[in-house]
Motif scaffolding. Structure first.
Motif, PDB file in Angstrom:
ATOM      1  N   GLY A 144      45.102  41.425  39.340  1.00 29.83           N
ATOM      2  CA  GLY A 144      43.867  41.700  40.104  1.00 29.83           C
ATOM      3  C   GLY A 144      43.410  40.903  41.157  1.00 29.83           C
ATOM      4  N   CYS A 145      43.831  40.039  41.385  1.00 31.87           N
ATOM      5  CA  CYS A 145      43.754  39.324  42.844  1.00 31.87           C
ATOM      6  C   CYS A 145      44.434  39.664  43.960  1.00 31.87           C
ATOM      7  CB  CYS A 145      44.108  37.691  42.511  1.00 31.87           C
ATOM      8  SG  CYS A 145      43.042  36.915  41.519  1.00 31.87           S
ATOM      9  N   ALA A 146      43.911  39.753  45.219  1.00 32.76           N
ATOM     10  CA  ALA A 146      44.396  40.334  46.345  1.00 32.76           C
ATOM     11  C   ALA A 146      45.341  39.007  46.963  1.00 32.76           C
ATOM     12  CB  ALA A 146      43.446  40.754  47.527  1.00 32.76           C
ATOM     13  N   ALA A 147      46.194  39.398  47.595  1.00 35.79           N
ATOM     14  CA  ALA A 147      47.073  38.598  48.474  1.00 35.79           C
ATOM     15  C   ALA A 147      47.426  39.207  49.636  1.00 35.79           C
ATOM     16  CB  ALA A 147      48.448  38.247  47.840  1.00 35.79           C
ATOM     17  N   ASP A 148      46.444  39.344  50.774  1.00 33.34           N
ATOM     18  CA  ASP A 148      46.655  39.992  51.895  1.00 33.34           C
ATOM     19  C   ASP A 148      47.616  39.579  52.706  1.00 33.34           C
ATOM     20  OD1 ASP A 148      44.465  41.535  50.681  1.00 33.34           O
ATOM     21  OD2 ASP A 148      42.891  40.413  52.099  1.00 33.34           O
ATOM     22  N   PHE A 149      47.972  38.162  52.700  1.00 29.84           N
ATOM     23  CA  PHE A 149      48.784  37.533  53.504  1.00 29.84           C
ATOM     24  C   PHE A 149      50.207  37.602  53.177  1.00 29.84           C
ATOM     25  CE2 PHE A 149      46.750  34.875  50.481  1.00 29.84           C
ATOM     26  CZ  PHE A 149      47.965  34.177  49.857  1.00 29.84           C
ATOM     27  N   LEU A 150      50.709  38.393  51.895  1.00 34.29           N
ATOM     28  CA  LEU A 150      51.958  38.486  51.479  1.00 34.29           C
ATOM     29  C   LEU A 150      52.489  39.915  51.743  1.00 34.29           C
ATOM     30  CD1 LEU A 150      51.503  36.856  47.940  1.00 34.29           C
ATOM     31  CD2 LEU A 150      52.746  35.790  49.894  1.00 34.29           C
ATOM     32  N   PRO A 151      53.866  39.894  51.863  1.00 34.19           N
ATOM     33  CA  PRO A 151      54.191  41.125  52.155  1.00 34.19           C
ATOM     34  C   PRO A 151      54.113  42.067  50.846  1.00 34.19           C
ATOM     35  CG  PRO A 151      55.817  39.495  52.586  1.00 34.19           C
ATOM     36  CD  PRO A 151      54.744  38.814  51.960  1.00 34.19           C
ATOM     37  N   ASP A 152      54.007  41.717  49.610  1.00 34.55           N
ATOM     38  CA  ASP A 152      53.636  42.612  48.746  1.00 34.55           C
ATOM     39  C   ASP A 152      52.222  42.039  48.239  1.00 34.55           C
ATOM     40  OD1 ASP A 152      53.352  43.759  46.274  1.00 34.55           O
ATOM     41  OD2 ASP A 152      54.924  42.729  45.132  1.00 34.55           O
ATOM     42  N   PRO A 153      51.149  42.807  48.409  1.00 35.46           N
ATOM     43  CA  PRO A 153      50.028  42.239  48.091  1.00 35.46           C
ATOM     44  C   PRO A 153      49.600  42.169  46.581  1.00 35.46           C
ATOM     45  CG  PRO A 153      49.866  44.600  49.027  1.00 35.46           C
ATOM     46  CD  PRO A 153      51.201  44.128  49.177  1.00 35.46           C
ATOM     47  N   ASN A 154      50.367  42.945  45.803  1.00 36.13           N
ATOM     48  CA  ASN A 154      50.192  42.804  44.370  1.00 36.13           C
ATOM     49  C   ASN A 154      51.177  41.653  43.786  1.00 36.13           C
ATOM     50  OD1 ASN A 154      48.368  44.862  44.090  1.00 36.13           O
ATOM     51  ND2 ASN A 154      50.005  46.329  44.735  1.00 36.13           N
ATOM     52  N   ALA A 155      51.713  40.768  44.246  1.00 26.70           N
ATOM     53  CA  ALA A 155      52.819  39.809  43.924  1.00 26.70           C
ATOM     54  C   ALA A 155      52.242  39.084  42.695  1.00 26.70           C
ATOM     55  CB  ALA A 155      53.068  39.015  44.971  1.00 26.70           C
ATOM     56  N   GLU A 156      52.966  38.791  41.862  1.00 32.92           N
ATOM     57  CA  GLU A 156      52.481  38.095  40.566  1.00 32.92           C
ATOM     58  C   GLU A 156      52.326  36.559  41.192  1.00 32.92           C
ATOM     59  OE1 GLU A 156      53.743  37.702  36.121  1.00 32.92           O
ATOM     60  OE2 GLU A 156      55.288  37.221  37.528  1.00 32.92           O
ATOM     61  N   LEU A 157      53.128  35.930  42.097  1.00 33.95           N
ATOM     62  CA  LEU A 157      53.051  34.545  42.559  1.00 33.95           C
ATOM     63  C   LEU A 157      52.714  34.580  43.964  1.00 33.95           C
ATOM     64  CD1 LEU A 157      56.204  33.365  40.582  1.00 33.95           C
ATOM     65  CD2 LEU A 157      53.887  32.976  39.965  1.00 33.95           C
ATOM     66  N   GLY A 158      52.413  33.431  44.571  1.00 37.42           N
ATOM     67  CA  GLY A 158      52.094  33.130  46.030  1.00 37.42           C
ATOM     68  C   GLY A 158      50.547  33.239  46.130  1.00 37.42           C
ATOM     69  N   HIS A 159      49.670  33.419  45.233  1.00 31.94           N
ATOM     70  CA  HIS A 159      48.559  33.595  45.446  1.00 31.94           C
ATOM     71  C   HIS A 159      47.649  32.219  46.153  1.00 31.94           C
ATOM     72  CE1 HIS A 159      47.775  37.593  43.840  1.00 31.94           C
ATOM     73  NE2 HIS A 159      48.733  37.288  43.298  1.00 31.94           N
ATOM     74  N   ASP A 160      46.437  32.308  46.591  1.00 30.67           N
ATOM     75  CA  ASP A 160      45.880  31.156  47.069  1.00 30.67           C
ATOM     76  C   ASP A 160      44.562  31.035  46.550  1.00 30.67           C
ATOM     77  OD1 ASP A 160      45.062  28.977  48.449  1.00 30.67           O
ATOM     78  OD2 ASP A 160      45.066  29.746  50.645  1.00 30.67           O
ATOM     79  N   PRO A 161      44.310  30.409  45.287  1.00 30.93           N
ATOM     80  CA  PRO A 161      43.137  30.325  44.819  1.00 30.93           C
ATOM     81  C   PRO A 161      42.564  28.907  45.320  1.00 30.93           C
ATOM     82  CG  PRO A 161      44.860  29.601  43.410  1.00 30.93           C
ATOM     83  CD  PRO A 161      45.306  30.284  44.436  1.00 30.93           C
ATOM     84  N   HIS A 162      41.122  29.233  45.949  1.00 34.91           N
ATOM     85  CA  HIS A 162      40.675  27.720  46.341  1.00 34.91           C
ATOM     86  C   HIS A 162      39.768  27.136  45.483  1.00 34.91           C
ATOM     87  CE1 HIS A 162      40.285  29.676  50.831  1.00 34.91           C
ATOM     88  NE2 HIS A 162      41.698  29.450  50.350  1.00 34.91           N
ATOM     89  N   CYS A 163      39.255  27.660  44.548  1.00 36.70           N
ATOM     90  CA  CYS A 163      38.454  26.988  43.358  1.00 36.70           C
ATOM     91  C   CYS A 163      38.581  27.832  41.994  1.00 36.70           C
ATOM     92  CB  CYS A 163      37.226  26.405  43.734  1.00 36.70           C
ATOM     93  SG  CYS A 163      36.352  25.463  42.467  1.00 36.70           S
ATOM     94  N   VAL A 164      38.798  27.389  40.780  1.00 38.36           N
ATOM     95  CA  VAL A 164      38.818  28.060  39.717  1.00 38.36           C
ATOM     96  C   VAL A 164      37.677  27.349  38.604  1.00 38.36           C
ATOM     97  CG1 VAL A 164      39.946  29.363  37.631  1.00 38.36           C
ATOM     98  CG2 VAL A 164      40.918  29.256  39.956  1.00 38.36           C
ATOM     99  N   VAL A 165      37.013  27.861  38.049  1.00 37.11           N
ATOM    100  CA  VAL A 165      36.090  27.132  37.055  1.00 37.11           C
ATOM    101  C   VAL A 165      35.942  28.074  35.659  1.00 37.11           C
ATOM    102  CG1 VAL A 165      34.687  25.936  38.687  1.00 37.11           C
ATOM    103  CG2 VAL A 165      33.845  28.179  37.986  1.00 37.11           C
ATOM    104  N   GLN A 166      35.950  27.295  34.822  1.00 36.89           N
ATOM    105  CA  GLN A 166      35.863  27.880  33.311  1.00 36.89           C
ATOM    106  C   GLN A 166      34.413  27.441  32.811  1.00 36.89           C
ATOM    107  OE1 GLN A 166      38.331  26.027  30.446  1.00 36.89           O
ATOM    108  NE2 GLN A 166      38.240  27.729  29.084  1.00 36.89           N
ATOM    109  N   HIS A 167      33.586  28.405  32.484  1.00 43.29           N
ATOM    110  CA  HIS A 167      32.176  28.070  32.032  1.00 43.29           C
ATOM    111  C   HIS A 167      32.154  27.214  30.780  1.00 43.29           C
ATOM    112  CE1 HIS A 167      28.117  28.662  30.721  1.00 43.29           C
ATOM    113  NE2 HIS A 167      27.781  28.852  32.043  1.00 43.29           N
TER     114      HIS A 167
END
Length: 376
Positions: free
Chosen positions: A200-223
């Motif tokens: 569900g996360c975009a990866a506009d900088f990758l050749p495959d925008p729906n790639a499973e790996l290679g994403h760039d999360p900046h911060c993830v929080v669990q409530h």
């Protein structure tokens, strides 16, 4: 009012502010009213909420290399870890890795006193079972899982970073973490095995925008009160995930188009899982890493990201700074207070959940992390 400490980690040391329980003013409580580790780059400092005593800081003191320091007296004295986080030695240049800097600290589960986790650059996960005195690799990630995804981790200036280590408050074995640039990953067995969680996360900088790996999360929080709710500020937007689902929803689409949904930090309300704050950054192609248009503002959502409200009362009308991923935090008081530190060395505070802001410290070095702590 309970006494609070504000831990401000900067490129030139750790500044500790104390409000002495008065809420009227914050005073610098370091050595000679100055920073701890003067000149060292401090990326994160955290007081253990389980005991209110143990304070850990990850620092890189010049040519001595990255390490972890521990204090049990608010920084009056510090002890360096006897065995700092380090990768296992390898004679193969293709697999050998050396910790460049330590980037993130997370206390372990309340039922595991003394357990801490640390994230490094290049991306590595480490664990301490003795309150930060010694550290070991989490082999299930560093040695077993990471080599299988290493080719998908896109090296960026400063190197890949492992951050956003979340320990599920219901289960000490359930972990989430993020790697820039690799993605979000989950383990159900204390780090023995891992799988990606990036659908569900975009990866506009990758050749495959729906790639499973290679994403760039900046911060993830669990409530903390509703652990099945996760929020993410990503290189490509703001997202929400409600477990047991495995697909992130881009709630940043509701942000004003002229502002966008790019930034570094994301802060949940400690009691209300539908309320969350972000600090947008100019996300145009050149990535200037300043607030959009030079007009700083926090944005708050009170409905899980369905809508956002600008909060800039008291902020300057023109300023060219931004806020890093660890440099924005909330307390658990009533009314709720917020704090953030800027890349230009200012600390800003709100005592009314972001409705109004005022600057409580100026002229510090570049701020890398801000954490609120309640000492015992």
């Amino acid at each position: 009012m309970r006494e609070r400490l504000l831990l401000v980690a900067t490129r030139k040391g750790l500044f500790v502010f104390d409000d002495s329980g008065t809420a009227s003013a914050w005073t610098l409580s370091g050595p000679h009213s100055g920073p701890h580790f003067l000149g060292a780059s401090v990326h994160h400092a955290v007081l253990d909420p389980r005991d209110g005593v143990t304070l850990l800081a990850c620092a890189c003191p010049g040519h001595l290399g990255p390490t972890v320091y521990r204090s049990s007296d608010r920084g009056a004295t510090w002890q360096e870890a006897g065995k700092p986080p380090a990768f296992a030695k390898s004679d193969d240049p293709a697999t050998a890795r050396v910790v460049d800097h330590l980037f993130w600290l997370t206390p372990g589960h309340v039922d595991e006193p003394g357990v801490w986790y640390a994230g490094s650059s290049p991306a590595g996960l480490f664990r301490s079972d003795d309150a930060g005195a010694t550290w070991q690799e989490v082999a299930g990630f560093n040695r077993d899982y990471f080599p299988s995804i290493r080719e998908h981790v896109n090296e960026v200036p400063g190197g890949s970073m492992l951050h956003s280590i979340n320990v599920d408050p219901r289960d000490a074995r359930h972990l989430y973490l993020a790697v820039s640039t690799g993605g979000v990953f989950e383990s159900a067995d204390a780090g023995g095995h891992w799988h990606p969680l990036n659908r569900g996360c975009a990866a506009d900088f990758l050749p495959d925008p729906n790639a499973e790996l290679g994403h760039d999360p900046h911060c993830v929080v669990q409530h903390p009160q509703q652990p099945d709710r996760l929020y993410q500020q990503n290189h490509c937007g703001i997202y929400r995930l409600d477990r047991p689902g495995d697909t992130w929803r881009r709630i940043g689409d509701a942000m004003p188009r002229e502002i966008g949904d790019i930034g570094f930090p994301i802060v949940p309300h400690p009691r209300d899982p539908d309320t969350v704050w972000v600090f947008p950054m100019d996300g145009t192609e050149i990535w200037p890493r300043t607030c959009p248009g030079g007009r700083p503002a926090v944005y708050r959502s009170s409905d899980g990201g369905e809508s956002w409200q600008r909060q800039d009362a008291g902020m300057p009308h023109q300023a060219w700074w931004t806020v890093k991923r660890q440099a924005f935090c909330a307390d658990a008081g009533e009314p709720l207070s917020l704090f953030f530190g800027t890349t230009s060395g200012e600390v800003w505070s709100s005592a009314d959940a972001g409705d109004t802001w005022h600057c409580i410290a100026r002229h510090l070095p570049e701020i890398q992390a801000v954490e609120l702590a309640y000492p015992r």
